[in-house]
Design a protein around this motif. Sequence first.
Motif, PDB file in Angstrom:
ATOM      1  N   ASN A 282      33.417  45.491 110.460  1.00  0.00           N
ATOM      2  CA  ASN A 282      34.338  44.538 111.387  1.00  0.00           C
ATOM      3  C   ASN A 282      35.405  44.195 110.423  1.00  0.00           C
ATOM      4  N   ALA A 283      35.430  43.856 109.283  1.00  0.00           N
ATOM      5  CA  ALA A 283      36.262  43.435 108.192  1.00  0.00           C
ATOM      6  C   ALA A 283      37.216  44.495 108.131  1.00  0.00           C
ATOM      7  N   ILE A 284      36.955  45.697 107.871  1.00  0.00           N
ATOM      8  CA  ILE A 284      37.756  46.982 107.747  1.00  0.00           C
ATOM      9  C   ILE A 284      38.729  47.027 109.019  1.00  0.00           C
ATOM     10  N   ALA A 285      37.936  47.114 110.281  1.00  0.00           N
ATOM     11  CA  ALA A 285      38.443  47.329 111.439  1.00  0.00           C
ATOM     12  C   ALA A 285      39.532  46.301 111.706  1.00  0.00           C
ATOM     13  N   ALA A 286      39.419  45.233 111.093  1.00  0.00           N
ATOM     14  CA  ALA A 286      40.424  44.120 111.570  1.00  0.00           C
ATOM     15  C   ALA A 286      41.753  44.258 110.962  1.00  0.00           C
ATOM     16  N   TYR A 287      41.902  45.212 109.777  1.00  0.00           N
ATOM     17  CA  TYR A 287      43.192  45.447 109.093  1.00  0.00           C
ATOM     18  C   TYR A 287      44.048  46.221 110.170  1.00  0.00           C
ATOM     19  N   PRO A 288      45.336  45.749 110.344  1.00  0.00           N
ATOM     20  CA  PRO A 288      45.944  46.515 111.507  1.00  0.00           C
ATOM     21  C   PRO A 288      46.410  48.067 110.969  1.00  0.00           C
ATOM     22  N   ASP A 289      46.359  48.111 109.823  1.00  0.00           N
ATOM     23  CA  ASP A 289      47.018  49.513 109.510  1.00  0.00           C
ATOM     24  C   ASP A 289      45.730  50.570 109.404  1.00  0.00           C
ATOM     25  N   VAL A 290      44.407  50.111 109.760  1.00  0.00           N
ATOM     26  CA  VAL A 290      43.357  50.967 109.985  1.00  0.00           C
ATOM     27  C   VAL A 290      43.338  51.123 111.503  1.00  0.00           C
ATOM     28  N   THR A 291      43.357  52.370 111.797  1.00  0.00           N
ATOM     29  CA  THR A 291      43.388  52.777 113.325  1.00  0.00           C
ATOM     30  C   THR A 291      42.012  53.177 113.684  1.00  0.00           C
ATOM     31  N   HIS A 292      40.916  53.453 112.951  1.00  0.00           N
ATOM     32  CA  HIS A 292      39.847  54.164 113.334  1.00  0.00           C
ATOM     33  C   HIS A 292      38.745  53.687 112.386  1.00  0.00           C
ATOM     34  N   CYS A 293      37.567  53.138 112.716  1.00  0.00           N
ATOM     35  CA  CYS A 293      36.410  52.837 111.839  1.00  0.00           C
ATOM     36  C   CYS A 293      35.204  53.137 112.255  1.00  0.00           C
ATOM     37  N   TYR A 294      34.693  53.992 111.503  1.00  0.00           N
ATOM     38  CA  TYR A 294      33.056  54.412 112.309  1.00  0.00           C
ATOM     39  C   TYR A 294      32.095  54.595 111.107  1.00  0.00           C
ATOM     40  N   GLN A 295      30.819  54.033 111.499  1.00  0.00           N
ATOM     41  CA  GLN A 295      29.784  54.291 110.716  1.00  0.00           C
ATOM     42  C   GLN A 295      29.341  55.693 111.098  1.00  0.00           C
ATOM     43  N   ARG A 296      28.713  56.469 109.878  1.00  0.00           N
ATOM     44  CA  ARG A 296      28.597  57.900 110.193  1.00  0.00           C
ATOM     45  C   ARG A 296      27.342  58.079 109.430  1.00  0.00           C
ATOM     46  N   ALA A 297      26.371  59.359 109.858  1.00  0.00           N
ATOM     47  CA  ALA A 297      25.136  59.364 109.286  1.00  0.00           C
ATOM     48  C   ALA A 297      25.749  60.072 107.809  1.00  0.00           C
ATOM     49  N   THR A 298      24.700  59.836 106.909  1.00  0.00           N
ATOM     50  CA  THR A 298      24.693  60.315 105.433  1.00  0.00           C
ATOM     51  C   THR A 298      23.779  61.665 105.372  1.00  0.00           C
TER      52      THR A 298
ATOM     53  N   GLU B  92      51.735  57.555 100.554  1.00  0.00           N
ATOM     54  CA  GLU B  92      50.406  57.537  99.738  1.00  0.00           C
ATOM     55  C   GLU B  92      50.135  56.472  98.910  1.00  0.00           C
ATOM     56  N   ALA B  93      51.242  56.328  98.327  1.00  0.00           N
ATOM     57  CA  ALA B  93      50.903  55.060  97.330  1.00  0.00           C
ATOM     58  C   ALA B  93      50.789  53.543  97.939  1.00  0.00           C
ATOM     59  N   GLU B  94      51.480  53.270  99.251  1.00  0.00           N
ATOM     60  CA  GLU B  94      51.102  52.200  99.762  1.00  0.00           C
ATOM     61  C   GLU B  94      49.530  52.359 100.450  1.00  0.00           C
ATOM     62  N   CYS B  95      49.154  53.455 100.782  1.00  0.00           N
ATOM     63  CA  CYS B  95      47.824  53.587 101.305  1.00  0.00           C
ATOM     64  C   CYS B  95      46.637  53.101 100.020  1.00  0.00           C
ATOM     65  N   ARG B  96      46.978  53.981  98.955  1.00  0.00           N
ATOM     66  CA  ARG B  96      46.028  53.571  97.575  1.00  0.00           C
ATOM     67  C   ARG B  96      46.037  52.013  97.524  1.00  0.00           C
ATOM     68  N   GLU B  97      47.172  51.301  97.659  1.00  0.00           N
ATOM     69  CA  GLU B  97      47.231  50.030  97.358  1.00  0.00           C
ATOM     70  C   GLU B  97      46.453  49.153  98.411  1.00  0.00           C
ATOM     71  N   LEU B  98      46.715  49.549  99.550  1.00  0.00           N
ATOM     72  CA  LEU B  98      45.774  48.823 100.622  1.00  0.00           C
ATOM     73  C   LEU B  98      44.333  49.161 100.510  1.00  0.00           C
ATOM     74  N   VAL B  99      44.111  50.175 100.260  1.00  0.00           N
ATOM     75  CA  VAL B  99      42.394  50.570 100.209  1.00  0.00           C
ATOM     76  C   VAL B  99      41.943  49.896  98.893  1.00  0.00           C
ATOM     77  N   ARG B 100      42.931  49.890  97.829  1.00  0.00           N
ATOM     78  CA  ARG B 100      42.337  49.002  96.787  1.00  0.00           C
ATOM     79  C   ARG B 100      42.066  47.538  97.123  1.00  0.00           C
ATOM     80  N   ARG B 101      43.078  47.032  98.149  1.00  0.00           N
ATOM     81  CA  ARG B 101      42.896  45.655  98.219  1.00  0.00           C
ATOM     82  C   ARG B 101      41.850  45.494  98.992  1.00  0.00           C
ATOM     83  N   ILE B 102      41.501  46.421 100.166  1.00  0.00           N
ATOM     84  CA  ILE B 102      40.427  46.119 100.881  1.00  0.00           C
ATOM     85  C   ILE B 102      39.252  46.059 100.186  1.00  0.00           C
ATOM     86  N   GLY B 103      38.813  46.953  99.130  1.00  0.00           N
ATOM     87  CA  GLY B 103      37.754  47.288  98.477  1.00  0.00           C
ATOM     88  C   GLY B 103      37.535  46.010  97.806  1.00  0.00           C
ATOM     89  N   GLU B 104      38.540  45.495  96.924  1.00  0.00           N
ATOM     90  CA  GLU B 104      38.203  44.491  96.232  1.00  0.00           C
ATOM     91  C   GLU B 104      37.909  43.227  97.145  1.00  0.00           C
TER      92      GLU B 104
END
Lengths: 156, 157
Positions: A85-101, A118-130
């Motif tokens: 739910n937290a990842i889905a709340a970011y405006p630049d995230v368009t899809h978020c799914y749980q998938r089987a491993t 791509e640099a902006e993607c990396r930065e956003l993902v780093r911030r989300i992960g943190e």
Amino acid sequence: MLSEFEKRVVREIQGDLPLESRPFAAMARRLGVTEGQLLDTVENFLERGLLRRFGAALRHQRVGYGGNALVAWVVPPDEIEPVGNAIAAYPDVTHCYQRATVPGWPYNLYSMVHRHSEAECRELVRRIGEALGIEQYILLFSTAELKRSSMQYFRD
Amino acid sequence: MQLDNTDRRLLEIIQRQIPLSSRPFADIGVELGIGEGEVLERLRRLQEAKIIRRIGGFFDSRKLGYTGTLCALQVPRDRIEEVAAVINAYSEVSHNYLRTHEYNMWFTILAPSQSEVERVMEEIKARTGIDSVLSLPAERLFKIRVKFNVSEVPDAE
């Protein structure tokens, strides 16, 4: 389940809306119903959640989104709901799914991230992960669109 | 193509929802302060410039009784075209992208039943001879919102 008429309506509206003054009247004629009957059916599809929306899809690469990544995350199973739910709340995230491993592939949460580079993607993902305390993830950037078509339901 | 302010507002409106009315483009024109003819003309331009992919219905595939999976394949560099041709020939495959990973070809399979999804998967394996395949069916949807903010972009490419 859908009636035969409803399936015909799905087949009709999964294509392109004609760019003319009364586009639904044109579709209704092909279906052999009135414009009002067709519009009522589309409203009903929206109410039932069969249709997510009736509108436009853009080619995101052409409106300035040059960085497009599929992000695969490893999230502890008991945290998947709040993290998803937290990842889905970011405006630049368009899809978020749980998938089987599967064995050797531990990623269980997937999100699509669109930014201008791509640099902006990396930065956003780093911030989300943190922010969420998720350290194990990979970014898979799309380098070529090999196929992208709108799904044709009830073809036969 | 240069997008002006009216184009941007038009793209915002149509990404959200087309009015379900007899003359939807006239209604959009009222919101934008322009005539129906100009709305149609701008939409044609945006379609020709390939900014608009499609205007129509976007369905929740599961609610139509469809089921699917996300697949990833490890394809040797010199076989990408040939393997993509095999995969893309299936109407059940609507998306296929090359991605920066050892698993470099990522595509979706969507079909009316699980057995048909599996049949497509098995046929792709057999026809390509590639068995380094991941199949990752969705277990839960947190978000799908394919709407792009066009207001902060100076120009479309």
